[in-house]
Scaffold this active site. Structure first.
Site, PDB file in Angstrom:
ATOM      1  N   ASP A 290      -7.250 -14.883  37.947  1.00  0.00           N
ATOM      2  CA  ASP A 290      -7.562 -14.534  36.575  1.00  0.00           C
ATOM      3  C   ASP A 290      -6.322 -13.838  35.996  1.00  0.00           C
ATOM      4  O   ASP A 290      -5.410 -13.451  36.714  1.00  0.00           O
ATOM      5  CB  ASP A 290      -8.819 -13.646  36.500  1.00  0.00           C
ATOM      6  CG  ASP A 290      -9.448 -13.717  35.105  1.00  0.00           C
ATOM      7  OD1 ASP A 290     -10.650 -13.402  34.977  1.00  0.00           O
ATOM      8  OD2 ASP A 290      -8.749 -14.119  34.161  1.00  0.00           O
TER       9      ASP A 290
HETATM   10  C1  GLC Z   1      -9.526 -13.645  30.829  1.00  0.00           C
HETATM   11  C2  GLC Z   1     -10.867 -13.916  31.470  1.00  0.00           C
HETATM   12  C3  GLC Z   1     -11.019 -15.313  31.981  1.00  0.00           C
HETATM   13  C4  GLC Z   1     -10.232 -16.264  31.097  1.00  0.00           C
HETATM   14  C5  GLC Z   1      -8.767 -15.941  31.294  1.00  0.00           C
HETATM   15  C6  GLC Z   1      -7.864 -16.813  30.422  1.00  0.00           C
HETATM   16  O1  GLC Z   1      -9.089 -12.369  31.159  1.00  0.00           O
HETATM   17  O2  GLC Z   1     -11.282 -13.039  32.503  1.00  0.00           O
HETATM   18  O3  GLC Z   1     -12.418 -15.619  32.009  1.00  0.00           O
HETATM   19  O4  GLC Z   1     -10.503 -17.608  31.466  1.00  0.00           O
HETATM   20  O5  GLC Z   1      -8.478 -14.568  31.051  1.00  0.00           O
HETATM   21  O6  GLC Z   1      -8.065 -16.511  29.071  1.00  0.00           O
END
Ligand code: GLC
Length: 748
Positions: A290
């Protein structure tokens, strides 16, 4: 004569499924792809291999010149980037793909985006869709989102979020499928298939991404990004099954999570990523971290520095690094210093290249970036039909007294009151891609259009969503006095729920309940519509409103869908995918409660029982709850045999009858309880459900099959076992409205 739009939509979906499966036969075999991956891997330098493991956000790339933009473009041109997120649209994706093809090996980029509940056509937020309990509709929603995103150059969506969410203080409950593992597993499968189709490679499908692996929804105190402490049984029984369902549905990618699990960050957790996901479950796709979560292992106190974090992450099975730059800065050196095995880098690269081949990007890096297709797909009116139908299916009728609903077509005047009645942006909720308000039908627009010329709709805001100003009350009360019925829209703004939106108080914000009380005091019928992304607490309204419709954040077609439900053109059939607490102090309050050794057996008799002295144990609205404009009778329960062995199954039958005056759908729910086991079992667990449409007076025999799998659980040794013994069987309209009960036994 053209088919009615719903039929057309269904047949187009059917056609799609056939064409997709037919398409599957044209796919190159996986052996051929493996060979291509191996050949390419052998040509790559260590730096180029690490390049494939880096993912960056591309917002800067489409903006004005900046150092960051130049650095990023140079990295892309030198093969140091494997994927970009937040670059969308045919033009931008083509331009940036062209930069990647200047690299030595011309490996195309993967373009990814958070297409969570629609791309241009916005569908209800995922928790709302879960309230439909309609797998075909949920799959279609994901398919429409995939079609639109894929037509705009996107190869990969960061969805579905399959985290079980049992704490409404955690704002991300909005993005999931609610509190139940079985329902969440069915929805995980539907969404993966919706995004990916039968097989990857079509230009109407994208890579799905099951996230956030794992147990992110169990963040302590409902505070986002917090630690998670779980027993192995809870992890395996409650939080992992939807991820396993996603693997079984063929999910191409996973995303790990920001939380620790029992002290180990998910990003550096080889038990999760290697032992379970890539080992036991044989997952052949790849794992993306993430945002920045690899680097965040330093502030977690799990890594000394980014180099240490990079080593721990790649060793634990995190294949791609989203935005922490830890791999780009450190991995090649760690391999050269023998701190990381090159085989682990090769495995990560192989997994990523495999998906790029399966998408057909090496044959045509621009295949998803076709301007004509983008125009055609993004303006397909069928997409809005699907969005309106899903919005209607997601709405939950919580209360309806004195026939307040459906609204009579003879009404002279409706007072539409409340801070969200004319809002457009709030109807889309969080995680919208384009947030194009010109695409959104407000409640005011939808209701006035549906009311027609015979009924006047007067709008008064009354108050804001937050703040304590009561200045608008007078005008609102005056409008109510002049009307036959009040439709009051309350709730939260789109920024109040979602990522990093944890709340300690989930009451309806501001003075909205006070406004309700002032309107109720006029003596006029008050229909309350709640717009929110999570369960909220609104006991005053719950006690005194004539009718309550939970409309969630219904998306682009929200105003039209709500008008259709309020007027009865669509008979609401939504059922809550999450328990609604009476008080924050009750949280977590999933329906899967345990008896305890001191259960409350008589209402009010709580002395030395497992109870609160200041609140009931029960939720305000239970999991699986939702009313209809008609009524249903459950009768004639038949259980095919009183006992079964693990090799046998039991057929459960009953008759469902529509005893009202309107055609309607009912979600019948099968719950089981294992009365005595080596690990205590909940009072009830959802094991199956069916959504049934019946005309007035129509009856249908409903059948469920109970097999060993529905009786199994993880025992103390974490073995998945079904233990001989007695079971209670419950057929419910809601988890706390059991209509038929029976017993059977599992025998050795
Ligand atoms: C965010 C979220 C995740 C998302 C990613 C890209 O922090 O936790 O769910 O897909 O970053 O935006």
């Amino acid at each position: 004569m053209p088919l009615p739009s719903s039929k057309r939509l269904f047949f187009s979906f059917l056609l799609l499924s056939v064409s997709a499966s037919a398409f599957a036969q044209q796919q190159p075999s996986s052996a051929a792809i493996e060979q291509k991956v191996t050949t390419l891997l052998q040509q790559m330098t260590l730096e180029e291999k690490v390049g494939q493991l880096n993912q960056y956000s591309g917002r800067e790339l489409t903006g004005p010149a900046s150092n960051r933009k130049n650095d990023l473009l140079n990295s892309i041109r030198s093969g140091q980037v494997g994927s970009m997120l937040n670059v969308k649209g045919v033009k931008d994706t083509r331009d940036i793909q062209a930069e990647a093809l200047k690299s030595r090996l011309k490996i195309p980029l993967l373009f990814s985006l958070d297409v969570i509940h629609g791309y241009k056509t916005v569908f209800p937020v995922p928790l709302a869709e879960a309230a439909s309990w309609d797998m075909a509709a949920i799959r279609l929603s994901a398919h429409v989102a995939a079609k639109e995103a894929a037509a705009s150059g996107i190869h990969w969506t960061f969805a579905p979020m399959v985290d079980v969410g049992r704490d409404p203080r955690w704002g991300r409950v909005m993005e999931g499928a609610g509190e139940d593992t079985y329902l969440g597993s069915q929805i995980a499968k539907a969404r993966v298939l919706g995004f990916q189709g039968e097989k990857l490679g079509g230009t109407d499908a994208v890579l799905a991404c099951a996230k956030h692996f794992a147990a992110y929804g169990a963040a302590i105190a409902g505070r986002d990004y917090n630690a998670v402490d779980l027993s192995p049984q809870q992890l395996w029984e409650t939080y992992l099954p939807p991820f396993k369902a996603a693997v079984e549905a063929g999910a191409a990618t996973f995303m790990n999570s920001f939380n620790t699990l029992n002290g180990i960050p998910a990003t550096g957790n080889s038990y999760l990523q290697r032992d379970i996901l890539k080992g036991q479950w044989q997952f052949s796709g790849f794992v993306v971290s993430d945002w920045g979560s690899i680097g965040e292992m330093v502030p977690w106190g799990y890594a000394q520095n980014p180099a240490d974090a990079a080593q721990k992450a790649i060793t634990a099975g995190s294949d791609m690094d989203m935005e922490s730059d830890a791999y780009h800065q450190n991995l090649a050196q760690s391999v050269k210093a023998s701190k990381v095995e090159v085989a682990q880098v090769d495995d990560a690269v192989r997994r990523i290249l495999r998906k790029k081949f399966e998408l057909g990007l090496f044959d045509d890096p621009y295949k998803f970036s076709d301007l004509k297709r983008e125009q055609k797909v993004l303006n397909d009116p069928q997409n809005r039909v699907a969005a309106r139908q899903m919005a209607q299916k997601s709405m939950v009728l919580l209360k309806n007294e004195k026939n307040a609903l459906p609204l009579s077509k003879q009404l002279r005047k409706i007072a539409l009151i409340g801070p969200l009645a004319q809002s457009k942006r709030d109807l889309d909720g969080g995680w919208t891609v384009l947030a194009d308000t010109t695409e959104i039908v407000s409640i005011y627009e939808g209701l006035t259009k549906r009311a027609g010329t015979n009924t006047q709709v007067s709008y008064v805001k009354g108050c804001a969503v937050t703040g304590d100003s009561r200045q608008g009350f007078v005008a609102a009360v005056e409008a109510a006095k002049q009307a036959d019925v009040v439709v009051l829209t309350v709730g939260e703004t789109w920024e109040m729920t979602g990522e990093a939106k944890s709340r300690t108080d989930i009451h309806l914000p501001g003075v909205q309940e006070e406004l309700f009380k002032a309107l109720k005091a006029t003596g006029k019928p008050v229909v309350v519509v709640v717009l929110a992304g999570r369960p909220l607490i609104f006991n005053t309204i719950a006690d005194s409103a004539d009718a309550i419709l939970y409309a969630w954040w219904p998306g682009s077609e929200g105003g039209n869908a709500l008008a259709n439900v309020l007027y009865g053109d669509y008979n609401p059939a939504g059922k809550l995918p999450a328990s609604f607490p009476r008080a924050v102090g009750q949280i977590p309050i999933p329906y899967t409660q345990y008896s305890t050794g001191r259960p409350v057996t008589k209402p009010g008799q709580i002395k030395y029982k497992s109870a609160y002295i200041d609140e009931l144990n029960t939720p305000r609205y239970a999991f699986g709850y939702g009313l209809s404009y008609t009524t249903f009778r459950y009768a004639d329960l038949k259980i095919s045999r009183p006992t079964m062995t693990a090799a046998e199954s039991i057929q459960v039958q009953f008759t469902l009858t529509n005893t009202g005056k309107a055609a309607g759908e009912e979600v019948v729910q099968l719950y089981l309880r294992d009365l005595v086991a080596s690990v205590v079992r909940p009072l009830k667990e959802l094991k199956d459900f069916q959504k049934v449409m019946l005309k007035p007076g129509e009856s249908k025999i409903i059948t469920f099959t109970i097999s060993k799998e529905k009786l199994a659980f993880y025992n103390q040794q974490l073995a998945w076992v079904a233990e001989p013994g007695d079971f209670n069987l419950m057929i419910g309209s809601t988890s706390d409205d059991i209509r038929l009960e029976g017993k059977f036994a599992l025998v050795p």
